[in-house]
Scaffold this motif. Structure first.
Motif, mmCIF file in Angstrom:
data_model
loop_
_atom_site.group_PDB
_atom_site.id
_atom_site.type_symbol
_atom_site.label_atom_id
_atom_site.label_comp_id
_atom_site.label_asym_id
_atom_site.label_seq_id
_atom_site.Cartn_x
_atom_site.Cartn_y
_atom_site.Cartn_z
ATOM 1 N N VAL A 13 0.907 -1.224 -0.067
ATOM 2 C CA VAL A 13 0.060 -0.032 0.098
ATOM 3 C C VAL A 13 1.002 1.315 -0.044
ATOM 4 O O VAL A 13 1.627 1.650 1.072
ATOM 5 C CB VAL A 13 -0.800 0.054 1.344
ATOM 6 C CG1 VAL A 13 -1.849 1.136 1.083
ATOM 7 C CG2 VAL A 13 -1.708 -1.327 1.373
ATOM 8 N N VAL A 15 1.585 4.865 -0.155
ATOM 9 C CA VAL A 15 0.817 6.275 -0.214
ATOM 10 C C VAL A 15 1.862 7.153 -0.554
ATOM 11 O O VAL A 15 2.418 8.103 0.354
ATOM 12 C CB VAL A 15 0.172 6.557 1.393
ATOM 13 C CG1 VAL A 15 -0.815 7.759 1.198
ATOM 14 C CG2 VAL A 15 -0.318 5.335 1.756
ATOM 15 N N LEU A 26 -2.690 6.299 -5.148
ATOM 16 C CA LEU A 26 -3.734 6.496 -3.875
ATOM 17 C C LEU A 26 -3.286 7.779 -3.418
ATOM 18 O O LEU A 26 -2.798 8.142 -2.513
ATOM 19 C CB LEU A 26 -3.063 5.288 -2.896
ATOM 20 C CG LEU A 26 -3.182 3.825 -3.518
ATOM 21 C CD1 LEU A 26 -2.627 3.069 -2.500
ATOM 22 C CD2 LEU A 26 -4.544 3.405 -3.931
ATOM 23 N N PRO A 29 -5.846 9.376 1.825
ATOM 24 C CA PRO A 29 -5.927 8.233 2.803
ATOM 25 C C PRO A 29 -7.207 7.344 2.421
ATOM 26 O O PRO A 29 -7.116 6.001 2.589
ATOM 27 C CB PRO A 29 -6.128 8.992 4.228
ATOM 28 C CG PRO A 29 -5.605 10.312 4.141
ATOM 29 C CD PRO A 29 -5.664 10.607 2.550
ATOM 30 N N ALA A 32 -6.302 4.993 -0.132
ATOM 31 C CA ALA A 32 -5.097 4.138 0.453
ATOM 32 C C ALA A 32 -5.867 2.872 1.168
ATOM 33 O O ALA A 32 -5.628 1.843 1.086
ATOM 34 C CB ALA A 32 -3.992 4.826 0.982
ATOM 35 N N VAL A 33 -6.865 3.458 2.066
ATOM 36 C CA VAL A 33 -7.569 2.507 3.136
ATOM 37 C C VAL A 33 -8.515 1.390 2.059
ATOM 38 O O VAL A 33 -8.378 0.210 2.405
ATOM 39 C CB VAL A 33 -8.346 3.270 4.003
ATOM 40 C CG1 VAL A 33 -9.414 2.154 4.883
ATOM 41 C CG2 VAL A 33 -7.317 3.924 4.783
ATOM 42 N N GLY A 36 -6.213 -1.094 0.659
ATOM 43 C CA GLY A 36 -5.750 -2.166 1.623
ATOM 44 C C GLY A 36 -6.795 -3.152 1.721
ATOM 45 O O GLY A 36 -6.322 -4.310 1.816
ATOM 46 N N VAL A 49 2.400 -0.694 4.539
ATOM 47 C CA VAL A 49 1.959 0.790 4.322
ATOM 48 C C VAL A 49 3.512 1.515 4.327
ATOM 49 O O VAL A 49 4.127 1.395 5.377
ATOM 50 C CB VAL A 49 1.172 1.045 5.404
ATOM 51 C CG1 VAL A 49 0.578 2.846 4.905
ATOM 52 C CG2 VAL A 49 -0.378 0.510 5.304
ATOM 53 N N ARG A 69 1.389 11.070 5.539
ATOM 54 C CA ARG A 69 0.751 10.303 4.772
ATOM 55 C C ARG A 69 0.264 8.967 5.224
ATOM 56 O O ARG A 69 -0.646 8.524 4.747
ATOM 57 C CB ARG A 69 1.900 10.191 3.525
ATOM 58 C CG ARG A 69 2.412 11.064 2.706
ATOM 59 C CD ARG A 69 3.409 10.742 1.748
ATOM 60 N NE ARG A 69 3.909 11.865 1.010
ATOM 61 C CZ ARG A 69 4.985 11.753 0.320
ATOM 62 N NH1 ARG A 69 5.630 10.907 0.279
ATOM 63 N NH2 ARG A 69 5.355 12.905 -0.468
ATOM 64 N N VAL A 73 -3.863 5.957 7.512
ATOM 65 C CA VAL A 73 -4.102 4.671 6.800
ATOM 66 C C VAL A 73 -3.672 3.359 7.514
ATOM 67 O O VAL A 73 -4.264 2.523 7.539
ATOM 68 C CB VAL A 73 -3.162 4.553 5.400
ATOM 69 C CG1 VAL A 73 -3.104 3.393 4.695
ATOM 70 C CG2 VAL A 73 -3.442 5.876 4.507
ATOM 71 N N LEU A 77 -6.548 0.924 8.751
ATOM 72 C CA LEU A 77 -6.444 -0.694 8.190
ATOM 73 C C LEU A 77 -6.140 -1.506 9.658
ATOM 74 O O LEU A 77 -6.423 -2.837 9.337
ATOM 75 C CB LEU A 77 -5.201 -0.585 7.399
ATOM 76 C CG LEU A 77 -5.751 -0.203 6.055
ATOM 77 C CD1 LEU A 77 -4.268 -0.380 5.101
ATOM 78 C CD2 LEU A 77 -6.674 -0.775 5.483
#
Ligand code: HH2
Length: 272
Positions: A13, A15, A26, A29, A32-33, A36, A49, A69, A73, A77
């Motif tokens: 992941v 970021v 991504l 956030p 990105a989540v 994930g 991450v 960043r 996230v 996650l």
């Protein structure tokens, strides 16, 4: 034939605006989540991450920016049922809040050379760590890397870093080792490390392998677009698994999980 442990897929992941294969994909956030979560559904056992690219020539990112960043996230996650979150950082100032936010694995591509106090932090948190080999540093590592025997030198380096980690209080069963494919290595060096991965496995720690979409696969297949290197990634992954590697850090989790499931079932049938 020795019984192989179940393989673990570590989903990437990133970021970051500038990662070599997925930079900027991504942007916030929430994206990105969501990514994930998708990787978890696809079969990732660990989500890695990261907020700083380590591609050759990449510029360093200030700690505050990297932390901003990744932290939301990691926190989101880590709350997902069944999720194990890894923080991919070389900085104490990023790893510490990430562990407090729920990460339980530290993936430091400098193996605690950038911030040696990371080792004590990992020990106190009872986290697992990945110690990776890199020749030089990301800005310069691909400028004419040279070794005597690359496998022997990587092994010696990793054993030295294990000694440091253990001296700082990290339990041996919380240490994993990674040859650092593409980190200060030519195509030939990468291939030799993959072909002889069982020698790293012989050190007695779970071995992590990260070939995902990397440029040596582009050189071997002629594929310029990193996203078109999935089959090449899967080939290296399955071969490394058969040689005893345990954890596979990849962008393409579903394809990798399928390939490893079939490889693991086949190897089990051989031993039955
Ligand atoms: N490779 C990358 C980053 N982190 N960590 C480990 N343990 N092993 C690896 O092989 C490894 C790693 C590079 O890949 P990626 O994250 O896709 O790119 P970037 O560093 O440009 O963000």
């Amino acid at each position: 034939m020795i019984a192989l442990p179940e393989p673990v897929v570590m989903g990437v992941v990133n970021v970051t605006p500038d990662s070599f294969s997925d930079g900027g994909l991504l942007p916030d956030p929430a994206a990105a989540v969501a990514h994930g979560r998708r990787l978890l559904a696809d079969g990732a056992g660990i989500l890695d991450v990261g907020g700083e690219s380590t591609r050759p020539g990449a510029d360093a990112v200030p700690g505050e920016e990297e932390l901003a960043r990744v932290l939301p996230v990691v926190a989101a996650l880590a709350r997902e049922p069944g999720a194990r979150v890894s923080i991919d950082t070389m900085k104490l100032a990023v790893a510490e809040p990430a562990l407090r936010a729920g990460a339980s694995y530290v993936n430091d591509v400098t193996a605690f050379r950038h911030d040696p106090e990371m080792a004590g932090l990992v020990a106190d948190a009872g986290a697992t760590c990945c110690l990776m080999h890199m020749l030089g540093e990301p800005r310069t590592m691909q400028r004419d890397p040279r070794y005597g025997d690359v496998v022997d030198e990587v092994k010696a380096f990793l054993l030295d870093r294990v000694e440091f980690a253990v001296a700082e209080g990290i339990r041996e069963d919380r240490i994993q080792l990674d040859p650092g494919i593409g980190f200060g290595k030519t195509v030939e060096h990468n291939l030799r490390l993959l072909a002889r991965v069982e020698e790293l496995v012989g050190l007695g720690f779970p071995v992590v392998v990260g070939t995902s979409r990397k440029s040596f696969l582009g050189r071997l297949t002629g594929r310029q677009d990193p996203a078109a290197r999935v089959a090449a990634t899967v080939a290296t992954t399955v071969m490394a698994y058969e040689r005893g590697a345990r954890v596979f850090r990849v962008h393409d989790v579903a394809e990798t999980a399928d390939a490893l499931a079939v490889a693991a079932a086949t190897l089990r049938a051989h031993g039955a």
